[in-house]
Design a protein around this motif. Structure first.
Motif, PDB file in Angstrom:
ATOM      1  N   UNK A 227       0.823  -1.215   0.000  1.00  0.00           N
ATOM      2  CA  UNK A 227       0.000   0.000   0.000  1.00  0.00           C
ATOM      3  C   UNK A 227       0.858   1.266   0.000  1.00  0.00           C
ATOM      4  N   UNK A 228       1.869   1.265   0.861  1.00  0.00           N
ATOM      5  CA  UNK A 228       2.745   2.439   0.974  1.00  0.00           C
ATOM      6  C   UNK A 228       3.568   2.624  -0.303  1.00  0.00           C
ATOM      7  N   UNK A 229       4.032   1.519  -0.879  1.00  0.00           N
ATOM      8  CA  UNK A 229       4.840   1.605  -2.110  1.00  0.00           C
ATOM      9  C   UNK A 229       4.010   2.185  -3.256  1.00  0.00           C
ATOM     10  N   UNK A 230       2.764   1.782  -3.358  1.00  0.00           N
ATOM     11  CA  UNK A 230       1.875   2.319  -4.407  1.00  0.00           C
ATOM     12  C   UNK A 230       1.644   3.815  -4.165  1.00  0.00           C
ATOM     13  N   UNK A 231       1.430   4.202  -2.916  1.00  0.00           N
ATOM     14  CA  UNK A 231       1.193   5.617  -2.601  1.00  0.00           C
ATOM     15  C   UNK A 231       2.412   6.475  -2.988  1.00  0.00           C
ATOM     16  N   UNK A 232       3.600   5.966  -2.673  1.00  0.00           N
ATOM     17  CA  UNK A 232       4.825   6.702  -3.035  1.00  0.00           C
ATOM     18  C   UNK A 232       4.930   6.817  -4.559  1.00  0.00           C
TER      19      UNK A 232
END
Length: 515
Positions: A227-232
């Motif tokens: 989730x965090x990687x996609x947001x970045x």
């Protein structure tokens, strides 16, 4: 030393400024700057600073930064001013000579095919044929021309034989093998990275860093990494920063963002003038028939058309590769490629330079498997001119190095040597066993590396691999992966007794990692 660094920096800046001056970005920036003069916030007494601020806030400064970053990634640092231009192509004389000899062989093969089949290198199509080709442009795959007499100019195994015979004349010493402790097929002493250097270079691939392709599997809760990687990734796209995108993809691209992120790294924006340029290339294809067109048809039929993943893209492959063969802008990359574009002469004027033309116009003669450089990109780009630009940029940055002889760290010679060194150092028993049964590991892995694993890995895995090529601006990961495949299969490979058996052991169903 400091003075030399300053001189190098000045030369690099001058080179980039010179190159950008001729670009469409330069004229767009000029237009924007002129247009901004009418704005109330632009004051005469602070004109220069105000225009700079305007270009910054309107996003043009970021585009300029991306263009500069792209130039730095593609073009090598300028040589010493006194160095001859061929040093930028390839600093080692024996490598340049070997590449020259190889090119003569390729041309001889092409010319003998011309003579045997009584086919000209190029001809203008009659009007009727032009109309017919235009009408079936989007369904060229339905065409079944008789290509039985055509053969690929060369295949990867022919190229490997040439690389195996490479020698540095400075190291030759009677009958003694020059590189005594290297038991592989590549016998030239080039500096390649060892494991500590590779760990340092590919630090983001360490076990303690999250990776797409591993940490997004169904067993791993998405809130831990995905989730965090996609947001970045979405933030990087919003910022439109090429350098940030390149750093980001080292951990893999989310499928939904990959096409845009790659385009950002490669600085491809598909402007109206790019689409127009693609249409001009298409009209060149319609008007003239080249002998290499038949080689392209034949290659697509022999490779991608028989591939479970790529056969559906047959029409795209013809369009991209036929246009590519006509694209004279590709000739620019020969300033830093050890290869030299082949020349042909107008009939009756052999050897007279003013009657010489580059053939094919882009200077690149396709070989068996060439179309597999384009095929995976068809999953990401469905608009022909965008697909075309992405492929052309991937080729002039990376793929050309896989079929030319050079000492570059990403060149195929260094990749072969890196692969053999890793295997011989870290799996000596396996290396020695395969060598003893006549199954030198490089004979198996060479075709994987020459094609950048296209056709040998499932597409989702392949795109994750190519993420890392773009992220590190290097092809060295190909040699590391090839060695990793052997390590993964080591137990089984220790039991094989022939090259054929080793080949079978390696060729799992589109996944060399499948059990």
């Amino acid at each position: 030393m400091m003075l030399e660094q300053d001189t190098g920096l000045s030369l690099a800046i001058a080179q980039i400024v010179q190159r950008l001056k001729g670009s469409s970005l330069h004229s767009q920036l000029e237009r924007q700057a002129r247009g901004s003069l009418h704005k109330p916030e632009i004051k005469l007494e602070s004109l220069k600073e105000d225009i700079k601020e305007f270009l910054k806030t309107s996003g043009w400064e970021k585009r300029l930064q991306n263009a500069v970053y792209s130039e730095l990634n593609v073009f090598p640092s300028p040589c010493h001013p006194a160095a001859p231009p061929e040093h930028m192509k390839e600093p080692l004389v024996y490598m340049r000579k070997a590449q020259g000899s190889w090119e003569k062989r390729i041309l001889k093969s092409l010319n003998s095919m011309c003579t045997e089949l009584s086919i000209p290198l190029a001809r203008k199509r009659p009007i009727g044929e032009q109309k017919e080709l235009l009408n079936k442009w989007n369904e060229m795959g339905t065409d079944e021309p008789d290509l039985s007499l055509f053969r690929p100019v060369y295949a990867p195994k022919d190229f490997l034989e040439v690389l195996m015979n490479l020698r540095n004349p400075n190291y030759e010493n009677g009958d003694q093998p020059s590189f005594k402790n290297h038991l592989g097929l590549i016998q030239v002493p080039l500096k390649v990275k060892d494991i500590p250097e590779l760990r340092d270079y590919f630090s983001e691939l360490g076990l303690n860093t999250g990776q797409l392709g591993i940490d997004d599997s169904t067993q791993v809760p998405p809130e831990l990494f995905e989730n965090e990687h996609v947001r970045v990734g979405q933030t990087v796209l919003t910022e439109q920063d090429s350098a940030a995108a390149q750093q980001y993809v080292r951990q893999g691209c989310p499928t939904a963002l990959r096409a845009e992120l790659w385009a950002l790294i490669l600085n491809i924006s598909n402007q109206p003038e790019d689409i127009l340029y693609y249409e001009q290339l298409k009209s060149n294809v319609i008007q003239h028939d080249l002998l290499v067109d038949s080689l392209i048809y034949k290659d697509v039929k022999l490779t991608a058309s028989n591939d479970d993943y790529y056969f559906v893209f047959e029409d795209y492959l013809y369009q991209v590769l036929l246009c590519f063969s006509r694209d004279t802008s590709v000739l620019e990359h020969f300033s830093y490629n050890s290869a030299t574009p082949p020349k042909s002469y107008i009939r009756g004027k052999l050897g007279v330079e003013e009657y010489a033309v580059f053939y094919p116009p882009n200077g690149v003669i396709p070989f068996h498997g060439f179309s597999m450089y384009v095929a995976p990109l068809c999953f990401l780009y469905h608009e022909p001119s965008k697909l075309y630009q992405i492929f052309r940029e991937m080729y002039v940055r990376f793929f050309f190095r896989l079929h030319s002889i050079s000492s570059h760290p990403s060149g195929i010679v260094s990749l072969c040597l890196l692969f053999e060194t890793l295997l011989q150092t870290h799996l000596p028993q396996l290396f020695y066993h395969l060598r003893e049964i006549g199954a030198q590991p490089l004979r198996i892995s060479f075709k994987w590396m020459v094609r950048a694993f296209s056709g040998y890995l499932a597409t989702d895995q392949l795109l994750l691999l190519w993420d890392r090529i773009l992220g590190y601006n290097s092809l060295e990961i190909l040699a590391v992966l090839a060695a990793a495949v052997f390590a993964f299969r080591a137990v089984n490979l220790m039991e094989v007794t022939s090259l054929a058996a080793a080949e079978i052991e390696k060729s799992g169903e589109k996944g060399i990692f499948t059990d």
